[in-house]
Motif scaffolding. Structure first.
Motif, PDB file in Angstrom:
ATOM      1  N   VAL A 139     -99.299  78.494 -34.354  1.00  0.00           N
ATOM      2  CA  VAL A 139     -99.633  79.261 -35.552  1.00  0.00           C
ATOM      3  C   VAL A 139     -99.469  77.975 -36.199  1.00  0.00           C
ATOM      4  O   VAL A 139    -100.015  78.010 -37.785  1.00  0.00           O
ATOM      5  CB  VAL A 139     -98.102  80.088 -35.254  1.00  0.00           C
ATOM      6  N   LEU A 140     -97.951  77.481 -36.868  1.00  0.00           N
ATOM      7  CA  LEU A 140     -98.295  76.537 -38.406  1.00  0.00           C
ATOM      8  C   LEU A 140     -99.774  75.652 -38.109  1.00  0.00           C
ATOM      9  O   LEU A 140    -100.176  75.477 -38.936  1.00  0.00           O
ATOM     10  CB  LEU A 140     -96.937  74.601 -37.433  1.00  0.00           C
ATOM     11  N   ALA A 141    -100.458  74.943 -37.133  1.00  0.00           N
ATOM     12  CA  ALA A 141    -101.560  74.127 -36.760  1.00  0.00           C
ATOM     13  C   ALA A 141    -102.450  75.024 -37.625  1.00  0.00           C
ATOM     14  O   ALA A 141    -103.380  74.797 -38.668  1.00  0.00           O
ATOM     15  CB  ALA A 141    -102.212  73.256 -36.031  1.00  0.00           C
ATOM     16  N   SER A 142    -102.517  76.638 -37.070  1.00  0.00           N
ATOM     17  CA  SER A 142    -103.521  77.433 -37.727  1.00  0.00           C
ATOM     18  C   SER A 142    -103.471  78.143 -38.835  1.00  0.00           C
ATOM     19  O   SER A 142    -103.873  78.138 -40.032  1.00  0.00           O
ATOM     20  CB  SER A 142    -103.459  79.208 -36.756  1.00  0.00           C
ATOM     21  N   ALA A 143    -102.521  77.216 -39.319  1.00  0.00           N
ATOM     22  CA  ALA A 143    -101.424  77.926 -40.691  1.00  0.00           C
ATOM     23  C   ALA A 143    -101.838  76.622 -41.898  1.00  0.00           C
ATOM     24  O   ALA A 143    -101.417  76.421 -43.404  1.00  0.00           O
ATOM     25  CB  ALA A 143    -100.113  78.978 -41.199  1.00  0.00           C
ATOM     26  N   GLY A 144    -102.072  75.549 -41.744  1.00  0.00           N
ATOM     27  CA  GLY A 144    -102.269  74.463 -41.929  1.00  0.00           C
ATOM     28  C   GLY A 144    -101.786  73.732 -42.027  1.00  0.00           C
ATOM     29  O   GLY A 144    -101.482  72.709 -43.237  1.00  0.00           O
ATOM     30  N   PHE A 145    -100.505  73.978 -41.189  1.00  0.00           N
ATOM     31  CA  PHE A 145     -98.955  73.107 -41.410  1.00  0.00           C
ATOM     32  C   PHE A 145     -98.931  71.981 -39.840  1.00  0.00           C
ATOM     33  O   PHE A 145     -99.991  72.560 -38.659  1.00  0.00           O
ATOM     34  CB  PHE A 145     -97.888  73.295 -41.284  1.00  0.00           C
ATOM     35  N   LEU A 146     -98.750  70.629 -39.815  1.00  0.00           N
ATOM     36  CA  LEU A 146     -99.141  69.761 -38.650  1.00  0.00           C
ATOM     37  C   LEU A 146     -97.264  69.505 -38.244  1.00  0.00           C
ATOM     38  O   LEU A 146     -96.324  69.319 -38.845  1.00  0.00           O
ATOM     39  CB  LEU A 146     -99.480  68.555 -38.731  1.00  0.00           C
ATOM     40  N   THR A 147     -96.510  69.518 -37.271  1.00  0.00           N
ATOM     41  CA  THR A 147     -95.514  69.186 -36.484  1.00  0.00           C
ATOM     42  C   THR A 147     -94.867  67.376 -36.520  1.00  0.00           C
ATOM     43  O   THR A 147     -96.266  66.760 -36.574  1.00  0.00           O
ATOM     44  CB  THR A 147     -95.057  69.548 -34.670  1.00  0.00           C
ATOM     45  N   PRO A 148     -94.068  67.394 -36.940  1.00  0.00           N
ATOM     46  CA  PRO A 148     -94.087  65.625 -36.935  1.00  0.00           C
ATOM     47  C   PRO A 148     -94.312  64.284 -35.036  1.00  0.00           C
ATOM     48  O   PRO A 148     -95.087  65.697 -34.390  1.00  0.00           O
ATOM     49  CB  PRO A 148     -92.450  65.677 -37.090  1.00  0.00           C
TER      50      PRO A 148
END
Length: 109
Positions: free
Chosen positions: A46-55
């Motif tokens: 979900v984060l990747a599809s929203a333009g965010f990456l995990t550490p």
């Protein structure tokens, strides 16, 4: 991998932990049924599809420490020798990327 004009934001460990906890809370008993690994997988997707990456994870010290995220938000570490010639970029086996790519984590010293 397609080149992006705007790199995805890498979240801090603390922010990522809060998001995972929020997902657990929202899922309730389903989170326990899914298991911790699946909860993290859903959050990363979900984060990747929203333009965010995990550490990124801590790199294996036996190879170059440069890391690169794929489209799904999973991090890949360069498999070349530490200190390799950066003019050829980095190679993780399934992924390769140029040194200096805006989403890459450069080699650590």
């Amino acid at each position: 991998m397609t080149d992006k004009t705007t790199p995805r934001e890498v979240l801090s460990e603390e922010r990522y932990a809060r998001l995972v906890q929020s997902a657990r809370d929202a899922l309730g008993t389903w989170a326990r049924a899914m298991g911790e690994e699946k909860v993290h997988e859903v959050v990363v997707t979900v984060l990747a599809s929203a333009g965010f990456l995990t550490p990124p994870s801590d790199p294996d010290p036996e190879t170059c420490s440069a890391m690169f995220p794929d489209e799904a938000g999973d991090w890949w570490q360069c498999q070349e020798e530490p200190g390799h010639d950066l003019s050829g970029g980095h190679d993780a086996g399934e992924w390769s990327w140029p040194d200096g790519h805006p989403e890459a984590v450069p080699p650590r010293t």
